[in-house]
Motif scaffolding. Structure first.
Motif, short mmCIF file in Angstrom:
data_model
loop_
_atom_site.label_atom_id
_atom_site.label_comp_id
_atom_site.label_asym_id
_atom_site.label_seq_id
_atom_site.Cartn_x
_atom_site.Cartn_y
_atom_site.Cartn_z
N ASP A 100 38.91 47.10 35.98
CA ASP A 100 39.49 46.36 37.19
C ASP A 100 40.00 47.35 38.23
O ASP A 100 40.09 46.92 39.31
N GLY B 239 45.87 45.33 35.00
CA GLY B 239 44.79 44.50 35.34
C GLY B 239 44.05 43.72 34.14
O GLY B 239 44.44 43.74 32.97
N GLU C 198 41.61 49.34 33.15
CA GLU C 198 42.19 48.08 33.95
C GLU C 198 43.02 48.28 35.14
O GLU C 198 43.00 47.64 35.97
N VAL D 4 42.98 47.85 39.01
CA VAL D 4 44.24 47.16 39.70
C VAL D 4 45.19 48.32 40.19
O VAL D 4 45.25 49.08 39.36
N ARG E 143 45.43 53.69 38.64
CA ARG E 143 44.20 52.72 38.84
C ARG E 143 43.38 52.79 37.62
O ARG E 143 42.48 51.88 37.15
N SER F 262 42.21 44.86 43.33
CA SER F 262 41.27 45.31 42.21
C SER F 262 39.83 45.63 42.66
O SER F 262 39.44 45.03 43.63
#
Length: 181
Positions: free
Chosen positions: A154, A145, A105, A156, A91, A178
């Motif tokens: 983000d 992301g 991201e 993601v 993440r 996200s």
């Protein structure tokens, strides 16, 4: 098979990569002394193992400091070859660690099930184009992301799922969340 994420695992090669994260794969018959629940009537049904031991059949190590590989995991036949593939999220992965607008991201990495079970060696994710990481090594697909423009945080891969969501093919689809976008 069982996959377990250890987001705070410190990568040992190269040394000093704190919280890169890891995914430990456990396969029946390869768990070095661990037994599946119910296989031994005298065994404790809750088995704990130190993932830093040789109990794991395979280990996938994250790339960079604080990537937290293994934050979310899912499996399904994404490639359509009959093998369940593993999707692992990091993440806080950074596509370009030198660009402050592209931090945290997040990323999701897809590993082919046929490859993961056939090679017992540890997998070390590395960036083939540092300081950027647009093409990480040892993965079959990577999703990052952001859109290269102010895509900070983000995250993601905060959660993910694999399944045939559109019912249109034999391939499983990947759904990612996200946090900020």
């Amino acid at each position: 098979d069982l996959a377990a994420g250890a987001i705070y695992a410190d990568r040992t090669t190269p040394s000093g990569v704190k919280n890169a994260g890891a995914v430990y794969l456990f396969r029946p018959g390869e768990m070095n002394g661990l037994s599946a629940p119910g296989s031994d009537p005298n065994a404790d049904p809750a088995v704990t193992a130190d993932p830093n031991t040789s109990a794991a059949s395979r280990t996938i190590w994250g790339t960079r400091l604080w990537d937290e590989l293994g934050f979310a995991l899912a499996a399904g036949d994404v490639t359509g070859d009959g093998w369940d593939d593993l999707v692992a999220a990091a993440r806080w992965a950074d596509r370009n660690q030198n660009n402050f607008n592209e931090v945290d991201e997040g990323a999701a990495y897809m590993f082919s099930g046929a490859t993961v079970v056939s090679d017992p060696n540890a997998i070390y994710l590395d960036c083939s184009d540092p300081p950027a990481c647009n093409n990480p090594t040892a993965v079959d697909a990577a999703i990052f992301g952001g859109d290269y423009l102010n895509s900070r945080s983000d995250e993601v891969g905060f959660s993910l799922a694999v399944g045939d969501f559109n019912q249109a093919s034999v391939f499983a689809d990947i759904a990612l969340s996200s946090v900020t976008q």
